[in-house]
Scaffold this active site. Structure first.
Site, short mmCIF file in Angstrom:
data_model
loop_
_atom_site.label_atom_id
_atom_site.label_comp_id
_atom_site.label_asym_id
_atom_site.label_seq_id
_atom_site.Cartn_x
_atom_site.Cartn_y
_atom_site.Cartn_z
N ASP A 174 0.82 -1.20 0.00
CA ASP A 174 0.00 0.00 0.00
C ASP A 174 0.86 1.26 0.00
O ASP A 174 1.97 1.27 0.53
CB ASP A 174 -0.89 -0.03 1.25
N GLU A 191 1.47 -0.24 -4.85
CA GLU A 191 0.41 0.67 -5.26
C GLU A 191 1.02 2.04 -5.54
O GLU A 191 1.49 2.73 -4.63
CB GLU A 191 -0.65 0.80 -4.16
#
Length: 604
Positions: free
Chosen positions: A303, A337
């Site tokens: 993330d 990401e």
């Protein structure tokens, strides 16, 4: 060699050595690799799921063992931003459903223990998504236990399916406060005005610890921009224990997501880790290496990857691959990401940060534009032309997870509906199907967002795109127009006979049966500056697969360049009865919003 490089090499050597033993100190036995371990990342079809929204296998853990109401437990199945009760036991019980769709790997949103509720009074929401972590070593009780997670991983592996964990290194839950802004709305303070060697800005008093932003042995105070403190009762809430010390955070206020604040600022108030500090790097290598050791997982989705300094990833990524390799996991898939639709911006993180892959937001954006019918097919062709920018070029592009929508930006069905007001049910289904076909047969790793196969559309991004697969109590979910069905989310959504489920499953079977459609070299054959024809070949040593799409509303007949001179084409999907119209050419006929796949065995 810099001090950083020396430390990083020593740490990698230590990590590789420690990976050969379990947490209990026992040596890991080497043995033949299970068949699923032999698959490369590009061989997978990924199913991305939020455990809280999938299936409730144990109602006893709905409140995470916490007393009180929703603002304490986070559980309120009627509110989109709160926990709804899904858990690991429910996910394990539904593996048949996921595998039946053709998925070979399951990517779970973070399952670590979270701060259950955050937000200003009147604007609270719960950590149903898993990104407000306090304890990086335990499973959140709302989802179950470590034993439940082991049961899930073991069950998936027994089926030949892989498990990818979603992890965070950029931030923790919002625990730290700053004395200068009690309302917790602290504006970002940059290094130019608030350097590490001074407190209170450039006019402030000097801090005589000698820290220059590089020599962390001289870092004594964490308050060069703000004065951080941990509220009473939360002094030990984070685990491992070192995470409770504010010295390991930047403490510069909220990021503006521009300039240096993108790396050093608090992400929407979440405590931003001082990832330049070798202690933080080593700490996260220990944390996430242990999850590999304990559960034998197959990959990490990372993330907020772009909000962490490159040097952190340059140490962390090889440490994780070494840890996995020592456990016999040679094809450990790591993808970051990087929320950007520009190919150059995505590729930079494979070259500088050394990510093996990143989520392919560029392809997502292009497919959305094509399927909406608003741009020519050259829009996607330009994205594929940029594959050369990735470190490793086209080979790296094969490993990029491609997707149509997600839990942050929203669902693909919503994008199509928004772009085409008044669209008929039949056309909506055809356009959404075409989007999945564009993802499934082009280079990259197709990633299905849970519920898309049931026609979920949502009302927008974030919590509006996180519908329940079990019967939902959220009114804003239950009034949505779904794709390919008159059903609503007010009832269970696990049907395997719905049109999208069947169509996606058929695509996955085709992809699994033809290796060229997973790893073949992709060569563009036809494109247009208007909606309509898009064609490319997927080439192996022994065959050419021609994949042809029509993004327009009228049929197409065209001659497409091919490498094969043979007339012996056969159909994989659609009518491939056309004959070679000339050496190096093939005549195709494709209906509106449709696609075809033809193969010619034996290149000549």
């Amino acid at each position: 060699m810099s001090a950083w490089d020396s430390w990083r090499r020593a740490l990698l050597a230590m990590t590789a050595a420690s990976a050969l033993t379990t947490a209990g100190g026992q040596a890991l036995a080497a043995g033949p690799a299970a068949p699923y371990l032999q698959r490369k990342p590009q061989d997978e079809v990924i199913y991305f799921v939020l455990p809280d929204r999938f299936a409730n296998g144990d109602k006893a853990n709905d409140r995470g063992g916490l007393p009180g109401g929703p603002l304490t437990t986070g559980f309120d199945p009627a509110r989109a931003g709160f926990y709804h009760g899904g858990d690991l036991k429910g996910l394990t019980a539904r593996l048949d459903y996921i595998q039946g769709l053709g998925a070979t790997a399951v990517w779970l949103a973070p399952i670590f223990r979270n701060k259950a509720v955050q937000g200003a009074p009147g604007h609270e929401s719960a950590a149903h998504h898993g990104y407000w972590i306090t304890d990086f070593t335990e499973v959140d009780p709302h989802f179950g236990t470590r034993a439940d997670f082991k049961a899930f991983v073991d069950a998936a592996h027994a089926r030949g399916m892989k498990v990818y964990m979603d992890i965070v290194a950029n931030h923790t839950a919002d625990v730290i406060r700053y004395r200068e802004c009690p309302a917790n709305d602290c504006a970002y303070r940059g290094k130019a005005d608030y350097p590490y060697v001074r407190r209170g800005g450039v006019e402030g008093a000097a801090i005589n610890d000698g820290f220059d932003g590089k020599d962390f042995g001289k870092l004594k105070r964490p308050d060069h921009a703000y004065t951080p403190y941990v509220p009473a009762g939360e002094e030990g809430v984070k685990k491992p224990a070192w995470l409770n010390d504010p010295i390991y955070y930047h403490n510069r206020g909220d990021s503006t997501f521009a300039g240096e604040s993108s790396l050093l600022g608090d992400f929407a108030g979440l405590d931003d880790l001082f990832t330049e500090n070798p202690r933080v790097v080593q700490g996260f290598i220990e944390i996430y290496g242990q999850w590999i050791d304990d559960f034998g997982i197959d990959g990490y989705r990372i993330d907020t990857a772009r909000h962490v300094n490159p040097e952190f990833w340059q140490a962390f990524i090889p440490a994780m691959t070494a840890r996995a390799r020592a456990r016999g996991i040679e094809n450990f898939h790591i993808f970051g990401e990087v929320f950007d639709t520009d190919v150059a911006a995505l590729a930079r993180h494979t070259r500088v940060d050394r990510f093996p892959a990143v989520l392919d937001f560029a392809t997502q954006s292009a497919i959305t534009d094509l399927v909406a019918g608003k741009t020519g097919t050259d829009r996607l062709a330009r994205v594929f032309a940029g594959d050369v920018l990735y470190e490793g070029g086209a080979e790296t592009a094969l490993q990029l997870p491609t997707f149509l929508g997600n839990h942050d930006m929203g669902r693909f069905g919503h994008f199509v509906l928004t772009a085409n007001p008044g669209i008929s049910d039949a056309e909506l289904l055809d356009r959404v199907t075409l989007g999945h076909a564009l993802m499934m047969f082009s280079r990259g790793v197709p990633t299905i967002y849970y519920g898309d196969e049931q026609g979920f559309t949502g009302d927008g991004g974030y919590a509006d795109a996180r519908e329940d697969m079990f019967a939902s109590e959220v009114a804003a979910y239950n009034d949505n127009r779904l794709v390919g069905t008159r059903a609503t989310t007010a009832t269970d959504s696990f049907r395997t006979d719905g049109p999208l489920y069947r169509r996606i499953a058929d695509m996955a079977r085709i992809r699994a049966a033809h290796p060229a459609l997973r790893s073949g070299r992709q060569v563009l054959r036809a494109q247009s500056d208007k909606p309509g024809l898009l064609a490319f070949s997927r080439l192996t040593d022994g065959a050419e697969y021609l994949v042809v799409y029509n993004t327009g509303a009228t049929p197409i007949t065209a001659n497409v360049e091919v490498e094969t001179t043979s007339r012996a084409w056969r159909s994989v999907r659609g009518d491939c009865a056309g004959a070679a119209s000339a050496p190096g050419g093939y005549r195709v006929e494709v209906g509106p919003l449709d696609y075809m796949i033809c193969v010619s065995e034996g290149l000549q």
